[in-house]
Write an enzyme that holds these catalytic residues in place. Sequence first.
Site, PDB file in Angstrom:
ATOM      1  N   HIS A  57       0.844  -1.203   0.000  1.00  0.00           N
ATOM      2  CA  HIS A  57       0.000   0.000   0.000  1.00  0.00           C
ATOM      3  C   HIS A  57       0.873   1.244   0.000  1.00  0.00           C
ATOM      4  O   HIS A  57       1.560   1.540   0.986  1.00  0.00           O
ATOM      5  CB  HIS A  57      -0.937   0.015   1.209  1.00  0.00           C
ATOM      6  CG  HIS A  57      -1.943   1.130   1.152  1.00  0.00           C
ATOM      7  ND1 HIS A  57      -2.940   1.175   0.220  1.00  0.00           N
ATOM      8  CD2 HIS A  57      -2.080   2.261   1.896  1.00  0.00           C
ATOM      9  CE1 HIS A  57      -3.662   2.268   0.399  1.00  0.00           C
ATOM     10  NE2 HIS A  57      -3.156   2.949   1.409  1.00  0.00           N
ATOM     11  N   HIS A  59       1.100   5.498  -1.524  1.00  0.00           N
ATOM     12  CA  HIS A  59       0.711   6.677  -2.301  1.00  0.00           C
ATOM     13  C   HIS A  59       2.021   7.432  -2.540  1.00  0.00           C
ATOM     14  O   HIS A  59       2.488   8.166  -1.653  1.00  0.00           O
ATOM     15  CB  HIS A  59      -0.266   7.563  -1.530  1.00  0.00           C
ATOM     16  CG  HIS A  59      -1.470   6.835  -0.991  1.00  0.00           C
ATOM     17  ND1 HIS A  59      -2.487   6.374  -1.797  1.00  0.00           N
ATOM     18  CD2 HIS A  59      -1.802   6.480   0.275  1.00  0.00           C
ATOM     19  CE1 HIS A  59      -3.410   5.785  -1.048  1.00  0.00           C
ATOM     20  NE2 HIS A  59      -3.017   5.827   0.215  1.00  0.00           N
ATOM     21  N   GLN A  62       2.907  11.179  -1.669  1.00  0.00           N
ATOM     22  CA  GLN A  62       2.940  11.667  -0.289  1.00  0.00           C
ATOM     23  C   GLN A  62       4.365  11.731   0.281  1.00  0.00           C
ATOM     24  O   GLN A  62       4.591  12.332   1.330  1.00  0.00           O
ATOM     25  CB  GLN A  62       1.995  10.832   0.579  1.00  0.00           C
ATOM     26  CG  GLN A  62       0.543  11.024   0.115  1.00  0.00           C
ATOM     27  CD  GLN A  62      -0.490  10.265   0.927  1.00  0.00           C
ATOM     28  OE1 GLN A  62      -0.182   9.728   1.979  1.00  0.00           O
ATOM     29  NE2 GLN A  62      -1.717  10.220   0.435  1.00  0.00           N
ATOM     30  N   ARG A  80      -4.955  15.509   6.361  1.00  0.00           N
ATOM     31  CA  ARG A  80      -5.506  15.320   5.023  1.00  0.00           C
ATOM     32  C   ARG A  80      -5.526  16.631   4.238  1.00  0.00           C
ATOM     33  O   ARG A  80      -5.294  16.636   3.021  1.00  0.00           O
ATOM     34  CB  ARG A  80      -6.919  14.724   5.111  1.00  0.00           C
ATOM     35  CG  ARG A  80      -7.412  14.189   3.779  1.00  0.00           C
ATOM     36  CD  ARG A  80      -8.728  13.462   3.914  1.00  0.00           C
ATOM     37  NE  ARG A  80      -9.832  14.386   4.151  1.00  0.00           N
ATOM     38  CZ  ARG A  80     -11.100  14.140   3.805  1.00  0.00           C
ATOM     39  NH1 ARG A  80     -11.412  12.999   3.215  1.00  0.00           N
ATOM     40  NH2 ARG A  80     -12.055  14.997   4.062  1.00  0.00           N
ATOM     41  N   HIS A 201     -12.015   3.528  -3.132  1.00  0.00           N
ATOM     42  CA  HIS A 201     -11.152   4.314  -2.248  1.00  0.00           C
ATOM     43  C   HIS A 201     -11.512   4.087  -0.790  1.00  0.00           C
ATOM     44  O   HIS A 201     -10.650   3.807   0.045  1.00  0.00           O
ATOM     45  CB  HIS A 201     -11.198   5.813  -2.581  1.00  0.00           C
ATOM     46  CG  HIS A 201     -10.369   6.620  -1.624  1.00  0.00           C
ATOM     47  ND1 HIS A 201     -10.838   7.038  -0.404  1.00  0.00           N
ATOM     48  CD2 HIS A 201      -9.083   7.042  -1.689  1.00  0.00           C
ATOM     49  CE1 HIS A 201      -9.869   7.682   0.245  1.00  0.00           C
ATOM     50  NE2 HIS A 201      -8.801   7.701  -0.518  1.00  0.00           N
ATOM     51  N   ARG A 204     -16.303   6.262   2.319  1.00  0.00           N
ATOM     52  CA  ARG A 204     -16.529   7.716   2.313  1.00  0.00           C
ATOM     53  C   ARG A 204     -16.667   8.236   0.885  1.00  0.00           C
ATOM     54  O   ARG A 204     -17.463   9.122   0.603  1.00  0.00           O
ATOM     55  CB  ARG A 204     -15.348   8.433   2.990  1.00  0.00           C
ATOM     56  CG  ARG A 204     -15.239   8.192   4.478  1.00  0.00           C
ATOM     57  CD  ARG A 204     -14.044   8.935   5.059  1.00  0.00           C
ATOM     58  NE  ARG A 204     -12.838   8.119   5.052  1.00  0.00           N
ATOM     59  CZ  ARG A 204     -11.690   8.473   4.505  1.00  0.00           C
ATOM     60  NH1 ARG A 204     -11.571   9.627   3.887  1.00  0.00           N
ATOM     61  NH2 ARG A 204     -10.639   7.676   4.558  1.00  0.00           N
ATOM     62  N   HIS A 228      -9.604   1.303   1.503  1.00  0.00           N
ATOM     63  CA  HIS A 228      -9.312   1.795   2.855  1.00  0.00           C
ATOM     64  C   HIS A 228     -10.515   1.443   3.728  1.00  0.00           C
ATOM     65  O   HIS A 228     -11.649   1.767   3.368  1.00  0.00           O
ATOM     66  CB  HIS A 228      -9.153   3.317   2.856  1.00  0.00           C
ATOM     67  CG  HIS A 228      -7.942   3.833   2.146  1.00  0.00           C
ATOM     68  ND1 HIS A 228      -8.002   4.604   1.008  1.00  0.00           N
ATOM     69  CD2 HIS A 228      -6.615   3.711   2.438  1.00  0.00           C
ATOM     70  CE1 HIS A 228      -6.773   4.941   0.631  1.00  0.00           C
ATOM     71  NE2 HIS A 228      -5.913   4.410   1.470  1.00  0.00           N
ATOM     72  N   HIS A 265      -5.550  -0.817   6.387  1.00  0.00           N
ATOM     73  CA  HIS A 265      -5.593  -0.282   7.762  1.00  0.00           C
ATOM     74  C   HIS A 265      -6.382  -1.190   8.718  1.00  0.00           C
ATOM     75  O   HIS A 265      -5.817  -1.753   9.631  1.00  0.00           O
ATOM     76  CB  HIS A 265      -6.160   1.154   7.834  1.00  0.00           C
ATOM     77  CG  HIS A 265      -5.395   2.141   7.013  1.00  0.00           C
ATOM     78  ND1 HIS A 265      -4.042   2.329   7.162  1.00  0.00           N
ATOM     79  CD2 HIS A 265      -5.786   2.983   6.013  1.00  0.00           C
ATOM     80  CE1 HIS A 265      -3.628   3.242   6.302  1.00  0.00           C
ATOM     81  NE2 HIS A 265      -4.656   3.653   5.593  1.00  0.00           N
ATOM     82  N   ASP A 316       2.403   3.316   2.739  1.00  0.00           N
ATOM     83  CA  ASP A 316       1.287   4.264   2.708  1.00  0.00           C
ATOM     84  C   ASP A 316       1.715   5.716   2.492  1.00  0.00           C
ATOM     85  O   ASP A 316       2.008   6.118   1.380  1.00  0.00           O
ATOM     86  CB  ASP A 316       0.455   4.094   3.991  1.00  0.00           C
ATOM     87  CG  ASP A 316      -0.878   4.823   3.937  1.00  0.00           C
ATOM     88  OD1 ASP A 316      -1.240   5.310   2.849  1.00  0.00           O
ATOM     89  OD2 ASP A 316      -1.566   4.910   4.969  1.00  0.00           O
TER      90      ASP A 316
HETATM   91 ZN   LIG Z   1      -3.788   4.885   1.884  1.00  0.00          ZN
END
Ligand SMILES: [Zn+2]
Length: 443
Positions: A57, A59, A62, A80, A201, A204, A228, A265, A316
């Site tokens: 996992h 991204h 980031q 965020r 994703h 949410r 997630h 997670h 992550d």
């Molecule tokens: Zn993530």
Amino acid sequence: MEFWCEYAWLGGEEVSAGVVIGVEGERIVTVRTGVAAAPEGAVVLSGYTLPGLANAHSHAFQRAFRGKTEVGRGTFWTWREQMYATASRLDPDSYFALARATFGEMALAGVTSVGEFHYVHHGEGGTRYADPNAMGAAVIAAAREAGIRITLIDACYLHGGIGEELNEVQRRFSDGTAEQWTRRVEAIQPGPGARLGAAIHSVRAVAPEEAELVAGWARGRALPLHAHVSEQPAENEACRAVYGRSPTEVLAEAGALSDRFTAIHVTHPSERDRALLGEAGACCCFCPTTERDLADGIGPAALLREAGASCAVGSDSQAVIDLFEECRAIELDERLARLERGNQGAVALLRAATADGQRAIGWSEAGAIEPGMLADLVNLDGGGVRLAGITPESALSTIVFAATAADVANVVVGGDFVVRDGRHAKLDVEEELRRSIGGLGGG
Ligand SMILES: [Zn+2]
């Protein structure tokens, strides 16, 4: 060609001595043990050799704000906002440069396959690029140049929260509808060393009927499906308030749970959630260095494993890129939460970072040193201060509980050296990180 490993982990409780790995093309064809000296012409890997690590996992973008979010109080939700500021500055060129540098750092840390959970799809305000997959293509090309395998886990992201509009930055993530997401993703041609996966994703960002469509699309193609899940208590509360169910229950009803599913997670699952994930034979991917950085909580990894789920690890948010640290953090954080040692041992934790992680991102022919498997290897020379005094009997627990990414000496992908003697074979990773992060500006 042949590699001679002073010691290698072949999947059991201990390392084996004098292991000769025969390689043809990209694959391992023979494995012999007890060979005291390197055969003539064999490439010598002194110290300890493991199967290549899977970062299940990631991204990549980031990486640009590592260390820049550590000032002042806050929560996942304030972090965020900072993450969105970085996402808003990306374009295909800057993303390519940053991702190549980040994947280069992963290679140096022993990662041979990455599951890139990709959701920054479109330009400013959601404007489509001429190639609507330009961002995904940039990420795939970046991994190829960094010498590691990639699964582009393309994420469907349609809402700003349950029943909420997308904000300005989130518009870059959205294809408008789940059908339009499938049409864009169907045009992706991953090419050599790259594969495709799908992601919801989160509950949410994707409504239940949309999740059902994405899950069905992935099922029809037998692709890995990630989401997630229950990273934050607020996500569970919002989901229950609207749907009367937990995120895992919503995903189960949408047909998302299977042995191709990876829940990312799983920090706050209920007992019923654990049973659902376990019965499905799903994977749970823990990212403890990020979960602690974001004050998420401690995922109940041992209970999920007892319920029947497998485990994987991911870097992550790239707070650090070190899968040895992720592995031991699963166990050590749980010790603090449960006031009990020995919830998961070194072998189980190493499997999460190798075979189980590789399978979770669709590379089931990687992650073990066996004939027929891909010749992806990570070698620790054992000569550094952290590992000095290591013995074959204690090697696996010494590596899991004390090694760092800095102990990785050599990395082989498909029989070729990507990292040799601690240096990347092709990239000046430090310089590329400096330049690509500096080019994005801001924090
Ligand atoms: Zn993530």
